[in-house]
Design a protein around this motif. Structure first.
Motif, PDB file in Angstrom:
ATOM      1  N   LEU A  95     -54.099  58.031 117.567  1.00 48.91           N
ATOM      2  CA  LEU A  95     -53.336  59.238 117.868  1.00 48.91           C
ATOM      3  C   LEU A  95     -52.113  59.308 116.962  1.00 48.91           C
ATOM      4  O   LEU A  95     -51.331  58.363 116.876  1.00 48.91           O
ATOM      5  N   LEU A  96     -51.941  60.456 116.288  1.00 46.97           N
ATOM      6  CA  LEU A  96     -50.813  60.655 115.386  1.00 46.97           C
ATOM      7  C   LEU A  96     -49.874  61.725 115.929  1.00 46.97           C
ATOM      8  O   LEU A  96     -50.287  62.627 116.646  1.00 46.97           O
ATOM      9  N   ASP A 100     -45.767  61.581 111.041  1.00 51.52           N
ATOM     10  CA  ASP A 100     -46.323  60.251 110.814  1.00 51.52           C
ATOM     11  C   ASP A 100     -46.860  60.124 109.389  1.00 51.52           C
ATOM     12  O   ASP A 100     -47.404  61.081 108.821  1.00 51.52           O
ATOM     13  N   ILE A 101     -46.707  58.931 108.816  1.00 51.77           N
ATOM     14  CA  ILE A 101     -47.282  58.610 107.508  1.00 51.77           C
ATOM     15  C   ILE A 101     -48.441  57.655 107.750  1.00 51.77           C
ATOM     16  O   ILE A 101     -48.257  56.593 108.346  1.00 51.77           O
ATOM     17  N   ALA A 143     -52.472  51.217 111.353  1.00 49.99           N
ATOM     18  CA  ALA A 143     -51.572  51.994 112.208  1.00 49.99           C
ATOM     19  C   ALA A 143     -50.657  52.841 111.335  1.00 49.99           C
ATOM     20  O   ALA A 143     -50.386  52.487 110.187  1.00 49.99           O
ATOM     21  N   PRO A 144     -50.167  53.974 111.853  1.00 51.40           N
ATOM     22  CA  PRO A 144     -49.279  54.834 111.058  1.00 51.40           C
ATOM     23  C   PRO A 144     -47.852  54.303 111.018  1.00 51.40           C
ATOM     24  O   PRO A 144     -47.468  53.440 111.811  1.00 51.40           O
ATOM     25  N   VAL A 145     -47.082  54.832 110.082  1.00 50.48           N
ATOM     26  CA  VAL A 145     -45.634  54.602 110.040  1.00 50.48           C
ATOM     27  C   VAL A 145     -44.988  55.821 110.673  1.00 50.48           C
ATOM     28  O   VAL A 145     -45.150  56.942 110.183  1.00 50.48           O
ATOM     29  N   THR A 146     -44.271  55.649 111.749  1.00 47.20           N
ATOM     30  CA  THR A 146     -43.718  56.788 112.483  1.00 47.20           C
ATOM     31  C   THR A 146     -42.298  57.103 112.010  1.00 47.20           C
ATOM     32  O   THR A 146     -41.594  56.229 111.488  1.00 47.20           O
ATOM     33  N   PRO A 147     -41.850  58.343 112.204  1.00 52.26           N
ATOM     34  CA  PRO A 147     -40.474  58.705 111.840  1.00 52.26           C
ATOM     35  C   PRO A 147     -39.431  57.956 112.648  1.00 52.26           C
ATOM     36  O   PRO A 147     -38.250  57.971 112.301  1.00 52.26           O
ATOM     37  N   ALA A 148     -39.860  57.290 113.730  1.00 46.96           N
ATOM     38  CA  ALA A 148     -38.912  56.523 114.538  1.00 46.96           C
ATOM     39  C   ALA A 148     -38.562  55.186 113.876  1.00 46.96           C
ATOM     40  O   ALA A 148     -37.568  54.561 114.232  1.00 46.96           O
ATOM     41  N   SER A 149     -39.395  54.744 112.916  1.00 46.19           N
ATOM     42  CA  SER A 149     -39.123  53.482 112.240  1.00 46.19           C
ATOM     43  C   SER A 149     -38.053  53.677 111.175  1.00 46.19           C
ATOM     44  O   SER A 149     -37.771  54.799 110.744  1.00 46.19           O
ATOM     45  N   ALA A 153     -38.179  57.044 108.964  1.00 43.10           N
ATOM     46  CA  ALA A 153     -37.127  58.056 109.091  1.00 43.10           C
ATOM     47  C   ALA A 153     -36.619  58.494 107.724  1.00 43.10           C
ATOM     48  O   ALA A 153     -36.228  59.648 107.531  1.00 43.10           O
ATOM     49  N   LEU A 154     -36.632  57.581 106.748  1.00 42.66           N
ATOM     50  CA  LEU A 154     -36.171  57.909 105.408  1.00 42.66           C
ATOM     51  C   LEU A 154     -37.243  58.626 104.600  1.00 42.66           C
ATOM     52  O   LEU A 154     -36.979  59.647 103.940  1.00 42.66           O
ATOM     53  N   LEU A 155     -38.471  58.109 104.654  1.00 43.99           N
ATOM     54  CA  LEU A 155     -39.509  58.571 103.746  1.00 43.99           C
ATOM     55  C   LEU A 155     -40.263  59.807 104.226  1.00 43.99           C
ATOM     56  O   LEU A 155     -40.760  60.584 103.412  1.00 43.99           O
TER      57      LEU A 155
END
Length: 321
Positions: A95-96, A100-101, A143-149, A153-155
């Motif tokens: 689930l994305l 999400d990246i 797994a995705p990289v979430t904007p919460a990380s 948040a930067l990328l």
């Protein structure tokens, strides 16, 4: 949801193109073999390596499905040159959320189950450009990289804006952003692999590891940098140092080499360094032997340092002509 697939555009040619993409897709070819595809109506599949309109063979049938419950913007990083047969996984449903990246293998792209109005921005590039081994890819796509990380948040906003900027006009600024995007994605991939290796263990050693990584970055140019000097500076045994890195899914030597190579690759793209010899760049970042440097550079990035410098310089010259 639209069930129209999106095929992969050509590579290595800077400029704008809609050839080879499905209706509603926009595609841009950037320097360094980086391609960008924007899709405003969610397709059934992500861009894959192959010929448009040709159904994937049995070996390329996706074993994963990516699901989104909300309309919004989603970011994908498609990895080329991954060796598809190695990446077979049990069927999963990931689930994305918007922003999400998600890394994926272009030889075996996952199925999509997205709302009709979801917007996809896809960045396609070789795993070699990110300094990834073939064995890194399954963990990277898990797994995705979430904007919460921290890095997410930067990328996430940077990649989104960069994709839109590429749509404007070909320029030296756009090309430099491409260099920076690849460098940042390489950093993101390395951090994501470390997080995957760490899993859900209590992060009691995080402050020590941060100090060690900072120490290494500050001393990359020191040819005497070694596990012994690192352990001594942090008042731990060499054995414990190796244990810390093993639990992060890497080794001390591999991390030092990857960081040094990344710095050399960055410097070789700079106009300010065009009068430096490759041997001088290698020595500046801690490689005692130019021959060894050239060998590991080619093994990591798929081309020699001189070919990389020429490729980067040619892309820069083409933009200002």
């Amino acid at each position: 949801m639209s069930r129209t697939g999106t095929s992969l555009i050509g590579r290595h040619t800077a400029g704008t193109s809609t050839a080879g993409t499905s209706p509603g897709s926009r595609a841009w070819r950037m320097p360094m073999g980086l391609d960008i595809v924007i899709r405003d109506a969610a397709p059934a599949r992500l861009p894959r390596e192959g010929t448009s309109g040709r159904p994937p063979g049995p070996a390329a049938v996706p074993s994963r499905r990516l699901t989104a419950r909300e309309s919004g913007e989603y970011l994908f990083v498609g990895l080329r040159g991954t060796g598809g047969a190695l990446l077979r996984q049990p069927a999963t449903d990931l689930l994305l959320g918007p922003g999400d990246i998600c890394f994926y293998d272009v030889h075996q792209p996952p199925l999509l189950d997205f709302p009709r109005h979801a917007r996809l921005k896809v960045f396609l590039l070789s795993r070699h450009l990110l300094g990834l081994a073939r064995s890194d890819v399954p963990r990277l796509t898990h797994a995705p990289v979430t904007p919460a990380s921290r890095l997410g948040a930067l990328l996430s906003p940077f990649l989104s804006d960069f994709a839109d900027t590429a749509a404007v006009a070909r320029s030296a600024v756009g090309d430099m952003l491409a260099w920076n995007a690849v460098s940042l994605l390489s950093t993101l991939a390395g951090e994501h692999l470390a997080d995957a290796a760490r899993g859900r263990r209590p992060d009691t050693r995080a402050p020590l590891m941060k100090d060690i990584l900072d120490f290494i970055d500050l001393r990359l140019s020191d040819t005497d940098l070694s596990p012994e000097t690192i352990a001594r500076a942090h008042h731990i045994s060499v054995r414990y140092l190796h244990k810390l890195f093993r639990e992060e899914g890497t080794t001390v030597g591999r991390l030092i080499q990857r960081r040094r190579l990344a710095e050399c690759r960055r410097v070789l793209t700079l106009r300010s360094a065009e009068n430096l010899t490759i041997a001088a760049v290698a020595h500046r970042w801690g490689f005692a032997s130019p021959t060894h440097f050239s060998r590991v550079f080619r093994a990591t990035y798929g081309m020699s340092p001189s070919a990389w410098r020429e490729f980067a310089g040619r892309g820069d010259r083409e933009t200002v002509r």
